[in-house]
Design an enzyme around this catalytic site. Structure first.
Site, PDB file in Angstrom:
ATOM      1  N   LYS A  91      -0.319  13.356 -34.600  1.00  0.00           N
ATOM      2  CA  LYS A  91      -1.779  13.240 -34.618  1.00  0.00           C
ATOM      3  C   LYS A  91      -2.398  14.517 -34.346  1.00  0.00           C
ATOM      4  CE  LYS A  91      -2.339   8.324 -33.872  1.00  0.00           C
ATOM      5  NZ  LYS A  91      -2.814   7.223 -33.144  1.00  0.00           N
ATOM      6  N   ASP A 127      -8.983   5.704 -35.079  1.00  0.00           N
ATOM      7  CA  ASP A 127      -8.496   4.818 -33.779  1.00  0.00           C
ATOM      8  C   ASP A 127      -9.642   4.597 -33.007  1.00  0.00           C
ATOM      9  OD1 ASP A 127      -5.800   4.986 -34.260  1.00  0.00           O
ATOM     10  OD2 ASP A 127      -5.568   6.843 -33.101  1.00  0.00           O
ATOM     11  N   GLY A 155      -2.624  11.093 -26.466  1.00  0.00           N
ATOM     12  CA  GLY A 155      -3.341  11.216 -27.623  1.00  0.00           C
ATOM     13  C   GLY A 155      -4.240  10.168 -27.695  1.00  0.00           C
ATOM     14  N   ARG A 177      -0.936   9.093 -14.679  1.00  0.00           N
ATOM     15  CA  ARG A 177       0.266   9.448 -13.854  1.00  0.00           C
ATOM     16  C   ARG A 177       0.247  10.975 -13.462  1.00  0.00           C
ATOM     17  NH1 ARG A 177       5.961   8.175 -16.389  1.00  0.00           N
ATOM     18  NH2 ARG A 177       4.733   9.650 -17.879  1.00  0.00           N
ATOM     19  N   GLY A 265      -3.635  -4.902 -28.111  1.00  0.00           N
ATOM     20  CA  GLY A 265      -3.841  -3.920 -29.020  1.00  0.00           C
ATOM     21  C   GLY A 265      -3.899  -4.229 -30.577  1.00  0.00           C
TER      22      GLY A 265
HETATM   23  P1  NDP Z   1       1.302   9.659 -25.593  1.00  0.00           P
HETATM   24  O1  NDP Z   1       2.857   9.695 -25.362  1.00  0.00           O
HETATM   25  O2  NDP Z   1       0.473  10.935 -26.085  1.00  0.00           O
HETATM   26  O3  NDP Z   1       0.593   9.552 -24.078  1.00  0.00           O
HETATM   27  C1  NDP Z   1       1.129   8.425 -23.078  1.00  0.00           C
HETATM   28  C2  NDP Z   1       0.665   8.105 -21.959  1.00  0.00           C
HETATM   29  O4  NDP Z   1       1.125   7.151 -21.144  1.00  0.00           O
HETATM   30  C3  NDP Z   1       0.058   9.567 -20.926  1.00  0.00           C
HETATM   31  O5  NDP Z   1      -0.867   9.296 -20.286  1.00  0.00           O
HETATM   32  C4  NDP Z   1       1.539   9.294 -19.864  1.00  0.00           C
HETATM   33  O6  NDP Z   1       1.192   9.881 -18.862  1.00  0.00           O
HETATM   34  C5  NDP Z   1       1.277   7.663 -19.683  1.00  0.00           C
HETATM   35  N1  NDP Z   1       2.619   7.084 -19.373  1.00  0.00           N
HETATM   36  C6  NDP Z   1       3.715   6.833 -19.944  1.00  0.00           C
HETATM   37  N2  NDP Z   1       4.668   6.491 -19.248  1.00  0.00           N
HETATM   38  C7  NDP Z   1       3.929   5.720 -18.029  1.00  0.00           C
HETATM   39  C8  NDP Z   1       4.417   4.977 -17.201  1.00  0.00           C
HETATM   40  N3  NDP Z   1       5.799   4.657 -16.957  1.00  0.00           N
HETATM   41  N4  NDP Z   1       3.323   5.001 -16.049  1.00  0.00           N
HETATM   42  C9  NDP Z   1       2.426   5.256 -16.133  1.00  0.00           C
HETATM   43  N5  NDP Z   1       1.698   5.993 -17.215  1.00  0.00           N
HETATM   44  C10 NDP Z   1       2.559   6.409 -18.235  1.00  0.00           C
HETATM   45  O7  NDP Z   1       1.178   8.181 -26.292  1.00  0.00           O
HETATM   46  P2  NDP Z   1      -0.331   7.958 -27.127  1.00  0.00           P
HETATM   47  O8  NDP Z   1      -1.410   8.291 -26.356  1.00  0.00           O
HETATM   48  O9  NDP Z   1      -0.096   8.139 -28.529  1.00  0.00           O
HETATM   49  O10 NDP Z   1       0.049   6.251 -27.150  1.00  0.00           O
HETATM   50  C11 NDP Z   1      -0.338   5.574 -25.882  1.00  0.00           C
HETATM   51  C12 NDP Z   1      -0.100   3.938 -26.208  1.00  0.00           C
HETATM   52  O11 NDP Z   1      -1.065   3.661 -26.953  1.00  0.00           O
HETATM   53  C13 NDP Z   1       1.161   3.548 -26.883  1.00  0.00           C
HETATM   54  O12 NDP Z   1       1.708   2.478 -26.177  1.00  0.00           O
HETATM   55  C14 NDP Z   1       0.954   3.455 -28.225  1.00  0.00           C
HETATM   56  O13 NDP Z   1       1.489   2.225 -28.837  1.00  0.00           O
HETATM   57  C15 NDP Z   1      -0.712   2.787 -28.010  1.00  0.00           C
HETATM   58  N6  NDP Z   1      -1.659   2.811 -29.142  1.00  0.00           N
HETATM   59  C16 NDP Z   1      -1.961   1.767 -29.784  1.00  0.00           C
HETATM   60  C17 NDP Z   1      -2.985   1.784 -30.952  1.00  0.00           C
HETATM   61  C18 NDP Z   1      -3.272   0.533 -31.624  1.00  0.00           C
HETATM   62  O14 NDP Z   1      -3.859   0.595 -32.836  1.00  0.00           O
HETATM   63  N7  NDP Z   1      -3.210  -0.625 -31.101  1.00  0.00           N
HETATM   64  C19 NDP Z   1      -3.237   3.085 -31.430  1.00  0.00           C
HETATM   65  C20 NDP Z   1      -2.715   4.124 -30.730  1.00  0.00           C
HETATM   66  C21 NDP Z   1      -1.997   4.151 -29.600  1.00  0.00           C
HETATM   67  P3  NDP Z   1       1.516  11.270 -18.467  1.00  0.00           P
HETATM   68  O15 NDP Z   1       0.536  12.282 -18.625  1.00  0.00           O
HETATM   69  O16 NDP Z   1       1.802  11.156 -16.916  1.00  0.00           O
HETATM   70  O17 NDP Z   1       2.870  11.573 -19.247  1.00  0.00           O
END
Ligand code: NDP
Length: 312
Positions: A91, A127, A155, A177, A265
């Site tokens: 994205k 989104d 993202g 985190r 979601g």
């Molecule tokens: P990214 O990989 O870009 O970001 C992941 C985020 O989650 C970061 O802020 C990361 O923190 C945090 N994170 C990951 N693991 C953990 C953990 N164990 N504990 C706490 N924080 C954690 O992913 P996206 O932003 O693209 O997607 C995030 C979620 O949103 C996904 O689960 C995706 O499936 C969902 N989503 C759903 C949509 C829908 O239509 N329903 C659309 C888009 C996304 P850090 O900065 O510390 O790494």
């Protein structure tokens, strides 16, 4: 047109692509789990029943590595794919590959919907629309005038933060985190805030929040919830978790135990997809056909023995 095409195409398939018809696709890595073909093809089948122009429209999925994205987008354009959806990890990197960007998508710094134009790809982001519509539909809450605690800085969080500010939420508080990622998101959002209070989460808050989980914590059943709801004072108004598979994350389970209104979601997935299809066709989209296709897939998954489950 089949609504059950489960093929995962590759860059090599694209290079030799010569199928007639109007083609749409979702690109990601991994992509085999994506429900987008199922719900888009269900909507297209219903649209084709009343308008023959849609009988040769097909929506596919392509497994594309991030380093191959620029080349893949050039070939998709040359082959005249009508529209593309982008999911992780494409994205943000796709921004450098589009000819023009929808002004509403610019604050998100990410695009998930590309439309073919003679000049190149037009990029948009659906989104935020999906999120706002889903929160209204499932929790009866408007982002406007709500105090929001957003979890995450990836993202999805970036798009959500931009949408909350554009819709004039009452305040936006963000928790993540990894602190440098949180600070980068706060810096990116400051120009959009106007007079809206925008800050990093502290343990105490004067207002009850709507919590939006945009972290990927909860994708696995053993994940810790990204925040302890029981420790929050006052209790959150509601919890919206962007994750839809599993349908109940540890965070949503905790919200249920505390009697807090909550939603996963799935509705967001449907509404962001419906808005993409609306952009590509200019039509009113049969959202219920998309919802029913996902519901049927979920029911057939729960009926299957565990070993045969293709994980929604
Ligand atoms: P990214 O990989 O870009 O970001 C992941 C985020 O989650 C970061 O802020 C990361 O923190 C945090 N994170 C990951 N693991 C953990 C953990 N164990 N504990 C706490 N924080 C954690 O992913 P996206 O932003 O693209 O997607 C995030 C979620 O949103 C996904 O689960 C995706 O499936 C969902 N989503 C759903 C949509 C829908 O239509 N329903 C659309 C888009 C996304 P850090 O900065 O510390 O790494």
């Amino acid at each position: 047109m089949s609504t059950a095409d489960t093929t995962v195409y590759t860059l090599a398939d694209l290079e030799t692509w010569s199928r007639p018809g109007t083609h749409l696709a979702v690109l990601g890595r991994p992509i085999a789990h994506s429900l987008s073909p199922l719900m888009h093809n269900a909507a297209l089948a219903q649209m084709a029943a009343r308008d023959p122009r849609y009988r040769d429209w097909h929506y596919h999925r392509f497994d594309i590595a991030p380093e191959d994205l620029p080349r893949a987008l050039a070939i998709f354009h040359e082959k005249k794919f009508h529209g593309l959806n982008l999911t992780a990890p494409h994205k943000v990197i796709a921004l450098d590959c589009v000819a023009e960007i929808d002004p509403a998508a610019a604050p998100a710094g990410a695009v998930n919907t590309l439309t073919w134009t003679a000049k190149g790809w037009h990029g948009a982001n659906t989104d935020g629309h999906g999120l706002a519509t889903a929160i209204r539909e499932t929790l009866d809450i408007e982002l406007r005038d709500s105090h929001i605690l957003l979890l995450g800085a990836g993202g999805a969080a970036r798009g959500a933060a931009g949408e909350c500010l554009q819709r004039r939420c009452a305040s936006l508080t963000i928790s993540n985190r990894t602190r440098p990622n949180l600070d980068a998101l706060l810096d990116a959002m400051r120009p959009l805030a106007g007079g809206i209070p925008l800050s990093a989460f502290q343990s105490f808050s004067p207002s009850a929040f709507l919590i939006i989980n945009a972290t990927s914590s909860g994708l696995r059943p053993a994940d810790e919830p990204p925040i302890d709801l029981a420790a929050l004072t006052p209790r959150p108004l509601a919890v919206f978790d962007m994750i839809y598979n599993p349908p109940q994350t540890p965070l949503l389970a905790q919200a249920a135990a505390l009697g807090i209104p909550r939603a996963n979601g799935l509705s967001m997935l449907i509404h962001q997809g419906a808005r993409s299809l609306e952009i590509w066709t200019g039509e009113t989209i049969p959202v219920e056909a998309m919802r029913n296709a996902l519901q049927e897939a979920r029911e057939s998954e729960t009926r299957r023995p565990e070993s045969q489950n293709p994980k929604l």
